[in-house]
Design an enzyme around this catalytic site. Structure first.
Site, mmCIF file in Angstrom:
data_model
loop_
_atom_site.group_PDB
_atom_site.id
_atom_site.type_symbol
_atom_site.label_atom_id
_atom_site.label_comp_id
_atom_site.label_asym_id
_atom_site.label_seq_id
_atom_site.Cartn_x
_atom_site.Cartn_y
_atom_site.Cartn_z
ATOM 1 N N HIS A 17 0.692 -1.294 0.001
ATOM 2 C CA HIS A 17 -0.074 0.276 -0.011
ATOM 3 C C HIS A 17 0.930 1.149 -0.107
ATOM 4 C CE1 HIS A 17 -2.972 -2.634 2.254
ATOM 5 N NE2 HIS A 17 -3.740 -2.441 1.150
ATOM 6 N N LYS A 41 -15.396 -7.996 4.499
ATOM 7 C CA LYS A 41 -14.583 -8.857 5.276
ATOM 8 C C LYS A 41 -14.487 -8.112 6.826
ATOM 9 C CE LYS A 41 -11.748 -7.542 1.372
ATOM 10 N NZ LYS A 41 -10.457 -7.051 0.856
ATOM 11 N N ARG A 90 -2.723 -6.369 -8.405
ATOM 12 C CA ARG A 90 -1.578 -7.217 -8.378
ATOM 13 C C ARG A 90 -1.534 -8.122 -9.452
ATOM 14 N NH1 ARG A 90 -3.183 -7.725 -2.093
ATOM 15 N NH2 ARG A 90 -4.941 -7.272 -3.441
ATOM 16 N N SER A 128 -2.757 -7.881 2.612
ATOM 17 C CA SER A 128 -3.259 -7.720 4.342
ATOM 18 C C SER A 128 -3.499 -9.073 4.808
ATOM 19 C CB SER A 128 -4.202 -6.610 4.475
ATOM 20 O OG SER A 128 -4.024 -5.359 4.188
HETATM 21 P P1 ADP Z 1 -10.016 -3.753 -0.273
HETATM 22 O O1 ADP Z 1 -10.571 -4.552 0.685
HETATM 23 O O2 ADP Z 1 -10.576 -2.574 -0.879
HETATM 24 O O3 ADP Z 1 -9.251 -4.607 -1.576
HETATM 25 P P2 ADP Z 1 -7.180 -3.450 0.752
HETATM 26 O O4 ADP Z 1 -6.639 -2.662 1.897
HETATM 27 O O5 ADP Z 1 -6.858 -5.106 0.478
HETATM 28 O O6 ADP Z 1 -8.604 -2.921 0.346
HETATM 29 O O7 ADP Z 1 -6.294 -2.711 -0.587
HETATM 30 C C1 ADP Z 1 -6.500 -1.496 -1.175
HETATM 31 C C2 ADP Z 1 -6.189 -1.265 -2.529
HETATM 32 O O8 ADP Z 1 -4.673 -1.481 -2.453
HETATM 33 C C3 ADP Z 1 -6.438 -2.365 -3.615
HETATM 34 O O9 ADP Z 1 -6.810 -1.634 -4.513
HETATM 35 C C4 ADP Z 1 -5.421 -3.273 -3.648
HETATM 36 O O10 ADP Z 1 -5.707 -4.090 -5.042
HETATM 37 C C5 ADP Z 1 -4.253 -2.540 -3.389
HETATM 38 N N1 ADP Z 1 -3.480 -3.326 -2.906
HETATM 39 C C6 ADP Z 1 -3.183 -4.076 -1.773
HETATM 40 N N2 ADP Z 1 -1.978 -4.648 -1.755
HETATM 41 C C7 ADP Z 1 -1.047 -4.256 -2.857
HETATM 42 C C8 ADP Z 1 0.103 -4.584 -3.360
HETATM 43 N N3 ADP Z 1 0.903 -5.465 -2.592
HETATM 44 N N4 ADP Z 1 0.412 -3.808 -4.496
HETATM 45 C C9 ADP Z 1 -0.317 -3.153 -5.059
HETATM 46 N N5 ADP Z 1 -1.635 -2.664 -4.648
HETATM 47 C C10 ADP Z 1 -2.108 -3.437 -3.498
#
Ligand code: ADP
Length: 159
Positions: A17, A41, A90, A128
């Site tokens: 992030h 979630k 990703r 995460s």
């Molecule tokens: P959500 O539940 O909305 O997917 P996340 O916190 O999991 O929330 O992710 C927020 C954003 O960050 C999403 O667009 C996700 O694809 C992106 N993201 C999460 N991890 C990575 C990573 N390792 N590299 C690039 N983008 C990421």
């Protein structure tokens, strides 16, 4: 464009992030990290904890704002008067859901544009959920998350 919204659960924020935020700032003047209050979630960290950890990570960067929202992203975007939404991609597995969300948001609010930032290959495997799993099994998450998040995960595990 001046400002962008980067929405997500951030449960918890990872180095993936943080990398996306840094790259958003190469294009936009500021980024509003918008933490979703009630993600479908079941979050490990409360909304306040998720916001606090993000704020700690970006405390020295005046171009990063950490906020939270409840309800529809398009309503938050309208309220903030910001039309650019950033999401990270990703693997192919992210695509279907992101495509559906982006098109639905566009249908409901034609002024909104979703912009995708490709993950750095270093973080392409990182999520995460993976970090939470490793922490639960007492693995070392130091390579994947900032120090404050590592500490918070250890505290949660002891509870
Ligand atoms: P959500 O539940 O909305 O997917 P996340 O916190 O999991 O929330 O992710 C927020 C954003 O960050 C999403 O667009 C996700 O694809 C992106 N993201 C999460 N991890 C990575 C990573 N390792 N590299 C690039 N983008 C990421």
């Amino acid at each position: 464009m001046k400002a962008a919204i980067y929405p997500g659960s951030f449960d918890p924020v990872t180095n993936g992030h943080i990398d996306v935020v840094k790259r958003i700032l190469k294009i936009f003047e500021s980024v509003h990290i918008a933490v979703i209050k009630n993600p479908e979630k079941m979050p490990l960290f409360s909304l306040n904890e998720r916001v606090r950890m993000l704020k700690e990570c970006f405390k020295d960067n005046k171009r990063v704002f950490v906020e939270s929202f409840d309800g529809l992203l398009i309503d938050y975007a309208k309220k903030k008067k910001i039309n650019a939404v950033i999401r990270g991609l990703r693997a192919v597995s992210d695509f279907d859901y992101e495509f559906q969300m982006a098109l639905t948001n566009l249908k409901m609010y034609p002024a909104i544009e979703t912009i995708f930032i490709m993950t750095d290959h270093k973080y392409s495997y990182l999520s995460s959920s993976l970090v939470k799993q490793i922490a639960r099994m007492k693995g070392d998450v130091g390579e994947f998350v900032p120090k404050n998040v590592k500490k918070a995960l250890a505290t949660k595990r002891r509870k």
